[in-house]
Structures are given as structure tokens and as C-alpha cells.
Write a protein that holds these residues in place. Structure first.
Motif, PDB file in Angstrom:
ATOM      1  N   LYS A   1       0.834  -1.207   0.000  1.00  0.00           N
ATOM      2  CA  LYS A   1       0.000   0.000   0.000  1.00  0.00           C
ATOM      3  C   LYS A   1       0.866   1.254   0.000  1.00  0.00           C
ATOM      4  O   LYS A   1       1.808   1.366   0.789  1.00  0.00           O
ATOM      5  N   ILE A   2       0.534   2.191  -0.894  1.00  0.00           N
ATOM      6  CA  ILE A   2       1.224   3.474  -0.961  1.00  0.00           C
ATOM      7  C   ILE A   2       0.268   4.563  -0.470  1.00  0.00           C
ATOM      8  O   ILE A   2      -0.835   4.712  -0.995  1.00  0.00           O
ATOM      9  N   SER A   3       0.683   5.292   0.559  1.00  0.00           N
ATOM     10  CA  SER A   3      -0.132   6.371   1.099  1.00  0.00           C
ATOM     11  C   SER A   3       0.202   7.679   0.396  1.00  0.00           C
ATOM     12  O   SER A   3       1.372   7.991   0.170  1.00  0.00           O
ATOM     13  N   TYR A   4      -0.840   8.436   0.059  1.00  0.00           N
ATOM     14  CA  TYR A   4      -0.604   9.697  -0.651  1.00  0.00           C
ATOM     15  C   TYR A   4      -1.718  10.701  -0.343  1.00  0.00           C
ATOM     16  O   TYR A   4      -2.794  10.343   0.146  1.00  0.00           O
ATOM     17  N   LYS A   5      -1.446  11.969  -0.650  1.00  0.00           N
ATOM     18  CA  LYS A   5      -2.432  13.030  -0.511  1.00  0.00           C
ATOM     19  C   LYS A   5      -2.540  13.798  -1.825  1.00  0.00           C
ATOM     20  O   LYS A   5      -1.577  13.874  -2.594  1.00  0.00           O
ATOM     21  N   LYS A   6      -3.700  14.353  -2.042  1.00  0.00           N
ATOM     22  CA  LYS A   6      -3.969  15.150  -3.241  1.00  0.00           C
ATOM     23  C   LYS A   6      -4.578  16.471  -2.807  1.00  0.00           C
ATOM     24  O   LYS A   6      -5.502  16.499  -1.992  1.00  0.00           O
ATOM     25  N   LYS A   7      -4.042  17.565  -3.355  1.00  0.00           N
ATOM     26  CA  LYS A   7      -4.493  18.884  -2.908  1.00  0.00           C
ATOM     27  C   LYS A   7      -4.432  19.880  -4.071  1.00  0.00           C
ATOM     28  O   LYS A   7      -3.485  19.857  -4.854  1.00  0.00           O
ATOM     29  N   GLY A   8      -5.423  20.750  -4.174  1.00  0.00           N
ATOM     30  CA  GLY A   8      -5.399  21.817  -5.164  1.00  0.00           C
ATOM     31  C   GLY A   8      -5.986  21.422  -6.503  1.00  0.00           C
ATOM     32  O   GLY A   8      -6.477  20.312  -6.699  1.00  0.00           O
ATOM     33  N   THR A   9      -5.932  22.373  -7.443  1.00  0.00           N
ATOM     34  CA  THR A   9      -6.404  22.147  -8.802  1.00  0.00           C
ATOM     35  C   THR A   9      -5.391  22.720  -9.786  1.00  0.00           C
ATOM     36  O   THR A   9      -4.605  23.595  -9.437  1.00  0.00           O
ATOM     37  N   GLY A  10      -5.447  22.211 -11.018  1.00  0.00           N
ATOM     38  CA  GLY A  10      -4.524  22.680 -12.036  1.00  0.00           C
ATOM     39  C   GLY A  10      -3.662  21.552 -12.556  1.00  0.00           C
ATOM     40  O   GLY A  10      -3.949  20.371 -12.342  1.00  0.00           O
ATOM     41  N   ALA A  11      -2.585  21.909 -13.236  1.00  0.00           N
ATOM     42  CA  ALA A  11      -1.676  20.915 -13.792  1.00  0.00           C
ATOM     43  C   ALA A  11      -1.066  20.074 -12.673  1.00  0.00           C
ATOM     44  O   ALA A  11      -0.762  20.598 -11.596  1.00  0.00           O
TER      45      ALA A  11
END
Length: 320
Positions: free
Chosen positions: A52-62
Motif C-alpha cells: 500500500k502506498i499512502s498519498y495526498k492530493k491537494k489543489g487544482t490545475g496541472a
């Protein structure tokens, strides 16, 4: 003393020693992770083939992928001072590499090529489009190898104090393989790892290697690194064993002149070795642009986040 008594005494002594080390190991793991500085529940999860790889995603755009240093104390927390600002104009992905932080810590041999495949799969399966990458320290080589291996996944690359090419080319030896074997042992190896990686040694690294201004060293950052290094019952020792035994090394000079990406290197100018290493990369690929940040060492994005973000914006806008 008869031989039977000697054997009995030795058995009791060894059993007591192993039991004591086991208790110390469990105590280390509990103390390191009790306060949850990493906030593991806030991460998304990518079920990769090796864990399992833990990650976060934030914001918009490229899309912009931030990859922390390849170190058992490192995690995506490394980007906490710049990710909000970068997410104003980009969709920012931060992840914990396999064997680090909140990601899984499987018992396997960690290699540069393992991380090449991990980054490639993460971009294809999660980001799903060509992305810019900012990468820190010893993780830089496998990002360059991923670029050389597949030119459809990574656009621009900014490396922060990449690893010296001469050191990177050193391969495992019989002696280093023995080190890996002993560090991977269930109780003894974990005990040695705990003695080598603790709050005191992490603080020493921050003061002597990572920070130019020692007054900027933050106790919470040290505790977060301590927690990251002892997640999953200190199973980060498997990555530690591979790092110490050079299994994560790879000679990447053959692929540098094949790269067509826009590549930048940001150095902490207060450490002359950083400038030397950056020049090595530029000698193989003259198109690489080098920018220094004064009064910083290994982690300019932590010491001077505002100046770092400004440099990223300038470099990436020039490469458009």
C-alpha cells in the motif's frame, strides 16, 4: 562448572538478552508512534503490487508530484511548508515511498529499479497524465531513470541536492550484503536499527547536515521523523538495511544524455558538496540549470520555503 551447567547458563543468558531486546524494540515502536504526528488516517491509499502506498492530493490545475528524500526518517511531511502554496496553481500529489512513512514496509530488497516502477505505476494509475516532479535528495536518481524508461509520464523535473554520482555508482559488496543480512534479523536487527535511528541521532542529522541555521530546527519535525522511522513495528529497518548495503544505488550516467526533459537542480549553497554534485549532473547533461539558495543545506524547501517556491515558479515558467 560442568558442561551441562554451562549450556544451561548460556541458554538462560541468551534467552534473557533476546527477551530484553524484544521489550526494548516494542517500547521504541510504541513511543515513536503514540502521538500520531503523521496523521495516517488523512491519507489516500494506492494498492500497488508490492504494498500500500499512502498519498495526498491537494489543489487544482496541472499535476505536480512531490517525492521526498529516500531515507527511513523521511515522509511526505517533508513538503508541509510548501505544498499549500504550490497547490494554489497545481494539483499537488505527495506520497510516502514504499518502506517510508505511512506506506507499507514489506520485507523485500529495496532497489532503485523498484522505485522506478513504483513512480511509473503511481503516475499512470493515480495521476493519469504527464506530470511535473519535484524530488528531494537521494530519490532523484530513480526519477531520472523513470524519465529515461518512459518519456510519457514526466514533464519537468526539479531536483533538490541530488546524490553524488560517484557515490551512487558504488555497488553492493560481500561485506555490505552481510550488513543487510544482520540488520534484517527479527530481534537483533531491529535492536541495532533502534540504536542507530532514534531521536538523538535524528536531531544530530538535522543540526549537522540538514539545516544551516540550527535555530530553525523544529522539535515537532524531529518527532515526526522519529515516528516515520518506526512505523509498522520498525519495519523501516528493511529499507535501512538496503540503503546501508547500497542496494538502492545505480549507475545512472548512461541515461542522463538520453533525457529530453527540462531538468533543474536546486542546491543548498552552504554545503559545497551540494554544488559539486550538481555540477556532476550538468557535466553529463549541459542543459541542466542549477540554482542555489543561500544559507541553506540539504533541505532548502524546509529552511526557506518562500524562496524555494519562488524559484520553482520561475524555473517552471521558463520551461513552458
Amino acid at each position: 562448572m560442568s558442561w551441562k551447567r554451562k549450556i544451561t547458563f548460556l541458554s538462560i543468558f541468551c534467552g534473557t538478552a533476546v527477551g530484553t531486546m524484544h521489550v526494548v524494540n516494542r517500547l521504541f515502536s510504541y513511543l515513536a508512534t503514540a502521538d500520531d504526528y503523521l496523521h495516517a488516517s488523512e491519507y489516500n491509499s494506492y494498492d500497488w503490487r508490492f504494498g500500500k502506498i499512502s498519498y495526498k492530493k491537494k489543489g487544482t490545475g496541472a499535476p505536480l508530484l512531490l517525492i521526498h528524500n529516500l531515507n527511513v526518517c523521511a515522509s511526505s511531511h517533508e513538503w508541509n511548508r510548501v505544498e499549500d502554496e504550490l497547490s494554489r496553481s497545481n494539483t499537488v500529489y505527495t506520497l510516502d515511498l514504499l518502506g517510508c512513512g505511512c506506506s507499507d514496509h514489506p520485507l523485500l530488497t529495496y532497489t532503485n529499479f523498484l522505485y522506478v516502477q513504483m513512480i511509473t505505476d503511481f503516475i499512470k494509475d493515480i495521476i493519469k497524465e504527464k506530470t511535473d516532479v519535484i524530488v528531494s535528495g537521494d530519490s532523484s536518481p530513480f526519477v531520472l531513470m523513470a524519465c529515461a524508461n518512459d518519456d510519457t509520464i514526466i514533464n519537468r523535473v526539479a531536483m533538490i541536492n541530488p546524490q553524488n554520482l560517484v557515490s551512487l555508482a558504488k555497488s553492493p559488496t560481500k561485506r555490505s550484503k552481510m550488513v543487510k543480512y544482520f540488520l534484517s534479523m527479527p530481534v537483533f536487527g531491529t535492536f541495532v536499527y533502534n540504536m542507530k535511528v532514534n531521536k538523538k541521532t535524528i536531531h544530530q542529522s538535522f543540526v549537522s547536515k540538514y539545516f544551516y541555521n540550527q535555530n530553525e530546527v523544529n522539535e515537532k519535525d524531529i518527532l515526526t521523523c522519529f515516528e516515520a522511522s518506526h512505523m509498522d513495528k520498525s519495519h523501516s529497518k528493511y529499507l535501512y538495511a538496503c540503503l546501508k548495503s547500497r542496494f538502492t544505488n545505480a549507475n545512472i550516467t548512461f541515461c542522463l544524455n538520453k533525457l529530453t526533459n527540462s531538468i533543474f537542480i536546486i542546491t543548498g549553497n552552504s554545503n559545497p558538496e551540494n554544488i559539486l554534485s550538481a555540477n556532476q549532473y550538468q557535466n553529463y547533461l549541459p542543459s541542466i540549470e542549477i540554482v542555489g539558495i543561500d544559507n541553506t543545506k540539504q533541505i532548502p524547501h524546509v529552511e526557506k520555503p518562500a524562496e524555494f517556491v519562488e524559484q520553482i515558479k520561475i524555473l517552471f515558467s521558463e520551461a513552458e
